[in-house]
Design a protein around this motif. Sequence first.
Motif, PDB file in Angstrom:
ATOM      1  N   TYR A  82     112.825  74.946  91.142  1.00  0.00           N
ATOM      2  CA  TYR A  82     112.545  76.563  91.298  1.00  0.00           C
ATOM      3  C   TYR A  82     112.144  76.917  92.501  1.00  0.00           C
ATOM      4  CZ  TYR A  82     112.584  77.190  86.082  1.00  0.00           C
ATOM      5  OH  TYR A  82     112.970  77.419  84.784  1.00  0.00           O
ATOM      6  N   SER A  83     111.419  76.086  93.274  1.00  0.00           N
ATOM      7  CA  SER A  83     111.157  76.480  94.480  1.00  0.00           C
ATOM      8  C   SER A  83     112.068  76.565  95.452  1.00  0.00           C
ATOM      9  CB  SER A  83     109.728  75.527  95.273  1.00  0.00           C
ATOM     10  OG  SER A  83     109.365  75.613  96.346  1.00  0.00           O
ATOM     11  N   PHE A  84     112.860  75.616  95.664  1.00  0.00           N
ATOM     12  CA  PHE A  84     114.232  75.453  96.469  1.00  0.00           C
ATOM     13  C   PHE A  84     115.048  76.891  96.221  1.00  0.00           C
ATOM     14  CE2 PHE A  84     118.677  74.874  97.432  1.00  0.00           C
ATOM     15  CZ  PHE A  84     118.565  74.130  98.929  1.00  0.00           C
ATOM     16  N   ALA A  85     115.072  77.218  95.050  1.00  0.00           N
ATOM     17  CA  ALA A  85     116.038  78.598  94.644  1.00  0.00           C
ATOM     18  C   ALA A  85     115.059  79.659  95.082  1.00  0.00           C
ATOM     19  CB  ALA A  85     116.279  78.505  93.100  1.00  0.00           C
ATOM     20  N   ALA A  86     113.938  79.677  94.834  1.00  0.00           N
ATOM     21  CA  ALA A  86     113.013  80.744  94.981  1.00  0.00           C
ATOM     22  C   ALA A  86     113.043  81.000  96.738  1.00  0.00           C
ATOM     23  CB  ALA A  86     111.618  80.791  94.714  1.00  0.00           C
ATOM     24  N   ASP A  87     113.271  79.987  97.529  1.00  0.00           N
ATOM     25  CA  ASP A  87     113.206  80.138  98.928  1.00  0.00           C
ATOM     26  C   ASP A  87     114.338  81.225  99.202  1.00  0.00           C
ATOM     27  OD1 ASP A  87     110.988  78.807  99.503  1.00  0.00           O
ATOM     28  OD2 ASP A  87     112.056  76.771 100.017  1.00  0.00           O
ATOM     29  N   TRP A  88     115.523  80.713  98.533  1.00  0.00           N
ATOM     30  CA  TRP A  88     116.649  81.644  99.066  1.00  0.00           C
ATOM     31  C   TRP A  88     116.820  82.959  98.499  1.00  0.00           C
ATOM     32  CZ3 TRP A  88     118.538  79.685 103.282  1.00  0.00           C
ATOM     33  CH2 TRP A  88     118.309  78.281 103.336  1.00  0.00           C
ATOM     34  N   VAL A  89     116.061  83.315  97.376  1.00  0.00           N
ATOM     35  CA  VAL A  89     115.985  84.393  96.716  1.00  0.00           C
ATOM     36  C   VAL A  89     115.204  85.338  97.489  1.00  0.00           C
ATOM     37  CG1 VAL A  89     115.225  85.761  94.711  1.00  0.00           C
ATOM     38  CG2 VAL A  89     116.613  83.781  94.232  1.00  0.00           C
ATOM     39  N   MET A  90     113.970  84.729  97.909  1.00  0.00           N
ATOM     40  CA  MET A  90     113.117  85.479  98.630  1.00  0.00           C
ATOM     41  C   MET A  90     113.709  85.957 100.249  1.00  0.00           C
ATOM     42  SD  MET A  90     109.171  84.395  99.913  1.00  0.00           S
ATOM     43  CE  MET A  90     109.438  82.986 101.116  1.00  0.00           C
ATOM     44  N   LEU A  91     114.452  84.836 100.731  1.00  0.00           N
ATOM     45  CA  LEU A  91     115.175  85.099 102.013  1.00  0.00           C
ATOM     46  C   LEU A  91     116.271  86.632 101.759  1.00  0.00           C
ATOM     47  CD1 LEU A  91     115.825  84.677 104.903  1.00  0.00           C
ATOM     48  CD2 LEU A  91     117.665  82.995 104.232  1.00  0.00           C
ATOM     49  N   ARG A  92     116.974  86.425 100.523  1.00  0.00           N
ATOM     50  CA  ARG A  92     117.641  87.561 100.202  1.00  0.00           C
ATOM     51  C   ARG A  92     117.043  88.690 100.265  1.00  0.00           C
ATOM     52  NH1 ARG A  92     119.319  88.172  94.281  1.00  0.00           N
ATOM     53  NH2 ARG A  92     117.177  88.984  94.526  1.00  0.00           N
ATOM     54  N   ASP A  93     115.872  88.804  99.572  1.00  0.00           N
ATOM     55  CA  ASP A  93     115.008  89.895  99.139  1.00  0.00           C
ATOM     56  C   ASP A  93     114.257  90.313 100.673  1.00  0.00           C
ATOM     57  OD1 ASP A  93     115.402  89.876  96.580  1.00  0.00           O
ATOM     58  OD2 ASP A  93     113.360  88.936  96.152  1.00  0.00           O
ATOM     59  N   MET A  94     113.931  89.630 101.701  1.00  0.00           N
ATOM     60  CA  MET A  94     113.612  90.049 103.002  1.00  0.00           C
ATOM     61  C   MET A  94     114.700  90.595 103.731  1.00  0.00           C
ATOM     62  SD  MET A  94     110.750  86.903 104.202  1.00  0.00           S
ATOM     63  CE  MET A  94     111.666  85.452 103.731  1.00  0.00           C
ATOM     64  N   LEU A  95     115.993  90.026 103.537  1.00  0.00           N
ATOM     65  CA  LEU A  95     117.056  90.702 104.357  1.00  0.00           C
ATOM     66  C   LEU A  95     117.450  91.818 103.705  1.00  0.00           C
ATOM     67  CD1 LEU A  95     119.341  87.480 104.875  1.00  0.00           C
ATOM     68  CD2 LEU A  95     117.935  88.837 106.576  1.00  0.00           C
ATOM     69  N   THR A  96     117.334  92.295 102.641  1.00  0.00           N
ATOM     70  CA  THR A  96     117.463  93.563 101.841  1.00  0.00           C
ATOM     71  C   THR A  96     116.467  94.619 101.988  1.00  0.00           C
ATOM     72  OG1 THR A  96     116.897  92.717  99.634  1.00  0.00           O
ATOM     73  CG2 THR A  96     119.347  92.518 100.516  1.00  0.00           C
ATOM     74  N   GLY A  97     115.377  94.225 102.370  1.00  0.00           N
ATOM     75  CA  GLY A  97     114.341  95.017 102.448  1.00  0.00           C
ATOM     76  C   GLY A  97     113.357  95.075 101.415  1.00  0.00           C
ATOM     77  N   ARG A  98     113.486  94.429 100.397  1.00  0.00           N
ATOM     78  CA  ARG A  98     112.615  94.248  99.259  1.00  0.00           C
ATOM     79  C   ARG A  98     111.240  93.632  99.072  1.00  0.00           C
ATOM     80  NH1 ARG A  98     115.544  91.987  93.880  1.00  0.00           N
ATOM     81  NH2 ARG A  98     113.746  93.042  92.831  1.00  0.00           N
ATOM     82  N   ILE A  99     111.261  92.793 100.423  1.00  0.00           N
ATOM     83  CA  ILE A  99     110.127  92.084 100.677  1.00  0.00           C
ATOM     84  C   ILE A  99     109.864  92.174 102.143  1.00  0.00           C
ATOM     85  CG2 ILE A  99     108.884  90.054 100.891  1.00  0.00           C
ATOM     86  CD1 ILE A  99     110.280  89.009  98.560  1.00  0.00           C
ATOM     87  N   ARG A 100     108.573  92.777 102.533  1.00  0.00           N
ATOM     88  CA  ARG A 100     108.277  92.891 104.006  1.00  0.00           C
ATOM     89  C   ARG A 100     107.980  91.650 104.626  1.00  0.00           C
ATOM     90  NH1 ARG A 100     102.990  94.024 105.168  1.00  0.00           N
ATOM     91  NH2 ARG A 100     102.580  94.230 107.491  1.00  0.00           N
ATOM     92  N   PHE A 101     108.458  91.358 105.890  1.00  0.00           N
ATOM     93  CA  PHE A 101     108.180  90.456 106.644  1.00  0.00           C
ATOM     94  C   PHE A 101     107.912  90.642 108.163  1.00  0.00           C
ATOM     95  CE2 PHE A 101     112.524  90.501 107.066  1.00  0.00           C
ATOM     96  CZ  PHE A 101     113.031  89.994 108.273  1.00  0.00           C
TER      97      PHE A 101
END
Length: 101
Positions: A82-101
Amino acid sequence: MSQSFGSFREFYPHYLGEHSNIVCRRLHYLGSTLALTCLVFAFVRGSAWWVLGALFCGYGFAWIGHFFFEHNRPATFTHPFYSFAADWVMLRDMLTGRIRF
């Protein structure tokens, strides 16, 4: 004691809560981006050493973020898939602006 999750959908909000520190998120972003770059080099050059570089970058930067900035234990140790998959989902969310970084 590790928390149990019935699905990735249940896990991901927990995962995001473990990444509230912006420096930790930035280190994840950097590590994931460098890991992808290493994988491209592995494919182009045909060398497995770049795959090791991808693992080192991906996990190394993330773990530094957790141990020194987030002050928690990476989810990799308790929920590796789950952690490995979540890393990539979080990267996508950062790239699309859903998560601030």
